[in-house]
Design a protein around this motif. Structure first.
Motif, PDB file in Angstrom:
ATOM      1  N   PHE A  97       3.077   2.262   5.413  1.00 40.60           N
ATOM      2  CA  PHE A  97       4.407   3.294   4.882  1.00 40.60           C
ATOM      3  C   PHE A  97       3.317   4.382   4.952  1.00 40.60           C
ATOM      4  CE2 PHE A  97       8.064   3.558   1.868  1.00 40.60           C
ATOM      5  CZ  PHE A  97       8.889   4.318   3.023  1.00 40.60           C
ATOM      6  N   VAL A  98       2.532   4.084   3.860  1.00 41.94           N
ATOM      7  CA  VAL A  98       1.530   5.658   3.964  1.00 41.94           C
ATOM      8  C   VAL A  98       1.157   6.656   4.984  1.00 41.94           C
ATOM      9  CG1 VAL A  98      -0.572   7.174   2.353  1.00 41.94           C
ATOM     10  CG2 VAL A  98       1.691   5.647   1.577  1.00 41.94           C
TER      11      VAL A  98
ATOM     12  N   ALA B 206       3.921   7.400   7.549  1.00 41.87           N
ATOM     13  CA  ALA B 206       4.450   8.897   6.768  1.00 41.87           C
ATOM     14  C   ALA B 206       3.547   9.474   7.201  1.00 41.87           C
ATOM     15  CB  ALA B 206       4.859   8.927   5.070  1.00 41.87           C
ATOM     16  N   MET B 207       2.382   9.787   6.983  1.00 39.79           N
ATOM     17  CA  MET B 207       1.201  10.741   7.431  1.00 39.79           C
ATOM     18  C   MET B 207       1.340  11.703   9.101  1.00 39.79           C
ATOM     19  SD  MET B 207      -0.377  13.110   6.435  1.00 39.79           S
ATOM     20  CE  MET B 207      -0.745  12.459   4.793  1.00 39.79           C
TER      21      MET B 207
ATOM     22  N   TYR C 256       4.020  10.753  11.223  1.00 42.00           N
ATOM     23  CA  TYR C 256       4.976  10.820  11.174  1.00 42.00           C
ATOM     24  C   TYR C 256       5.074  12.517  11.404  1.00 42.00           C
ATOM     25  CZ  TYR C 256      10.183  12.349  10.832  1.00 42.00           C
ATOM     26  OH  TYR C 256      11.498  12.250  10.944  1.00 42.00           O
TER      27      TYR C 256
END
Lengths: 430, 246
Positions: B67-68, B71-72, B74
């Protein structure tokens, strides 16, 4: 009335005239009568059909376009009187052109006719702002020299459209937004008040500030972390450095870092924005220097947890669960992640102190944290912790301003009850 | 003992998930060439996240890091395509080296330099330049926020306070009075220069009551919104993934 006459006539024409003498005059009279009745029938039918099917629309009596006052020069306001034909099915369509004679092909507005009335006109006028730059690549001034735009108002429904009315205007920028003059005056008055109070605070540094329980608990929480040999976790909110709550959070972080450096307890600071990360690193480093412990500063302890909201929550939940900080500080502006963060922290048994001006998230912090600084207490916290004259003076000035506002509200409500409304005009938002 | 039990539970759930997925794909209940694999991945990540409700575990850690990381990645793409490419690369750099029919926008140089100063934090000698960028951002943020704050927060909230107390109806008047008392008492609570004792203490307590009632209402409202999110996830698992409900 017509039908019996028509049947009578038709019976005469069909030769069933045995009741009357077949004279020439009577034939002529019958034809005249037939023509007359038929014409009445046709006329009445066509007029009814026109009224029902055609649904003729009555266009607005006035249609004006003018430069929007107090703007940067990008907008034109159009205003027109309400028409008696307005209904949900009828639309107003505005076409624009950079030339007087058109063509009016660019549709800049389409609204239901019974919407967007001008405030305070009791639905008698429509008022809409239009930004021509959004619809025209080049300004009209590039071609014609004067920057004038022409607008054509058309009223239409599914069956028909009324004749368009044309109006024109040139957008011009204004240096000063006069509708916000009261903002400017209020800002000047409050600024003078703050400066005076700061001057006073410098002369009398022992200005009184009432106890803020959550702030007293910071020392207890850090003491507990020291005794347990576990880190303290400082969680920044989700706003960037341009937010007032983040600036206040940085002030509080500086004071917490100072205490942590004195107690020799590890402090972890999580961030979501790179700029807040850099500022936090600077502030924590300076606090360690101030405490005389620059060697104890670990740059990696001030880190970027994630760059998006929920990954940030997930990363911090993991950190809280694995490292089990003894004290958690949630300071800044939070959104939907507040409950998840504070609930996870509560589950790990940490002392939790939250400080936020996000009023929608305050209920969650109140229910899951040991102490919560609400709203303006976040801003007061830095003054309370540092006792710096600059912050103390600002806080005193804010209190005076609040006193003035209370007076204005009570007095204004009383005057409004008596039918006097000048105070509401003075404090009208621009 | 507990650790081995957790490992057994974890393996059991993973095997069960694998079997369910294979069965659904084999019988064609989920389209392997269509969105079937996507649905299985989404269901796996959803369950991995919910596994945190039991306790921290390796599956949750995998999902957390995924997830992290996603997100980074993205965020970097968003910054490149929404900011750097249109505002710096195409506006300044490309027109300098190539005839695009547009003049280079030299005004972009100043914010670009301020941005580059941020990287100088890696240099011990030039790291002081990064403070220029911070000073600019903080100063600009405060400068923009304060006037807007006066208009959007202060004056917008003052405006409805200047309504007549008597509205013509009994309950309407009570409502207006409550709003007035609520606003004034809450403002009293936020006085920091006065000790909350005597009359001020009494008024502050009324203010706290108003605040708590407002927070209670907000809490209930938000919890209901969260419930609808949970229902949405459950619907995804039971309808889109397992097809139990239609």
């Amino acid at each position: 009335m017509c039908l019996p006459s028509f049947s009578l006539c038709s019976s005469g024409l069909s030769g069933q005239t045995h009741r009357f003498a077949p004279t020439q005059n009577s034939k002529i009279m019958n034809r005249i009568l037939f023509t007359f009745v038929l014409s009445i029938l046709i006329l009445s039918y066509t007029s009814t059909a026109f009224a029902v099917r055609g649904n003729r629309l009555i266009p607005p009596k006035t249609f004006l376009a003018f430069d929007t006052p107090n703007d940067s020069g990008k907008s034109i306001t159009i205003r027109w009187s309400a028409s008696s034909s307005e209904s949900e099915d009828v639309e107003y369509v505005v076409y624009a052109s950079a030339k007087k004679n058109g063509p009016f092909r660019t549709e800049v507005l389409r609204i239901s006719s019974n919407t967007m009335y001008e405030e305070g006109t009791d639905s008698r006028y429509h008022l809409v702002g239009i930004e021509p730059d959004k619809f025209f690549k080049k300004r009209a001034s590039d071609k014609d020299g004067n920057g004038e735009y022409f607008f054509k108002l058309v009223m239409s429904n599914s069956d028909s459209a009324s004749v368009g009315v044309i109006a024109s205007a040139t957008p011009k920028g204004n240096l000063f937004n006069w509708s916000r003059l009261n903002n400017f005056i209020i800002m000047i008055i409050f600024s003078i008040l703050i400066l005076c109070c700061i001057k006073h605070a410098k002369r009398a540094p022992s200005l009184f500030i009432r106890k803020i329980k959550g702030l007293d608990a910071i020392d207890d929480a850090l003491g507990r972390a020291t005794e347990m040999g576990k880190p303290a976790l400082f969680v920044h909110g989700l706003n960037d450095m341009d937010s007032i709550s983040t600036i206040a959070a940085i002030n509080i972080l500086g004071r917490i870092a100072l205490r942590v450096a004195e107690y020799d307890t590890p402090l972890k600071v999580s961030n979501i924005y790179p700029i807040v990360l850099s500022v936090s690193q600077e502030v924590v480093k300076e606090s360690y220097l101030e405490a005389g412990r620059p060697d104890a500063y670990v740059q990696d302890n001030v880190f970027l947890a994630a760059s998006e909201q929920f990954p940030y929550v997930v990363a911090l939940s993991g950190i809280m669960t694995r490292e089990k900080p003894a004290a958690n500080f949630f300071v800044g502006y939070f959104y939907a992640e507040s409950l998840i963060l504070s609930e996870t922290g509560a589950a790990t048994g940490a002392i939790q102190i939250a400080a936020t001006d996000a009023f929608t998230q305050l209920p969650f912090f109140i229910t899951t944290c040991d102490y919560t600084l609400m709203g303006e207490e976040l801003y007061a916290a830095s003054a309370y912790l540092s006792r710096e004259p600059l912050l103390l003076g600002s806080l005193r000035a804010q209190d005076i301003a609040k006193g003035i506002l209370i007076g204005v509200i009570v007095f204004g409500a009383f005057l409004a009850t008596c039918g006097v409304h000048f105070i509401s005009l003075i404090f009208k938002p621009g | 003992m507990n650790k081995s039990r957790d490992i057994y539970i974890l393996f059991f759930i993973l095997i069960a998930f694998f079997i369910v997925s294979v069965v659904y794909l084999s019988f064609g209940w989920l389209d392997i060439w269509g969105d079937g694999l996507g649905i299985i991945t989404a269901a796996a990540v959803t369950l991995a996240m919910y596994s945190f409700l039991y306790k921290d575990n390796p599956v949750f850690k995998i999902a957390e890091n995924l997830f992290v990381g996603v997100a980074m990645g993205y965020s970097i793409i968003i910054v490149w395509f929404n900011i750097l490419k249109p505002d710096v690369f195409e506006a300044l750099i490309v027109p300098v080296f190539k005839d695009t029919g547009k003049a280079p926008q030299y005004t972009v140089i100043v914010p670009t330099l301020l941005g580059l100063f941020m990287f100088l934090r890696f240099s011990s000698k030039l790291s002081w330049l990064s403070r220029w960028s911070f000073a600019f951002i903080v100063g600009m943020g405060a400068g923009i926020a304060i006037p807007n704050f006066i208009n959007a927060i202060l004056l917008r909230q003052l405006e409805p306070m200047f309504a007549p107390l008597y509205t013509g109806s009994f309950w309407g008047t009570i409502n207006t009075l409550l709003v007035l008392i609520g606003v004034v008492s809450v403002l009293f609570y936020f006085f920091f220069s006065l000790e909350h004792k005597g009359v001020i203490g009494g008024v502050s307590v009324i203010g706290i009551w108003f605040l708590m009632i407002a927070f209670g209402a907000s809490f209930g409202y938000t919890v209901m919104a969260r419930m609808s999110l949970l229902i949405g996830r459950m619907q995804f698992l039971l309808k889109d993934w397992l097809g139990i409900i239609q």
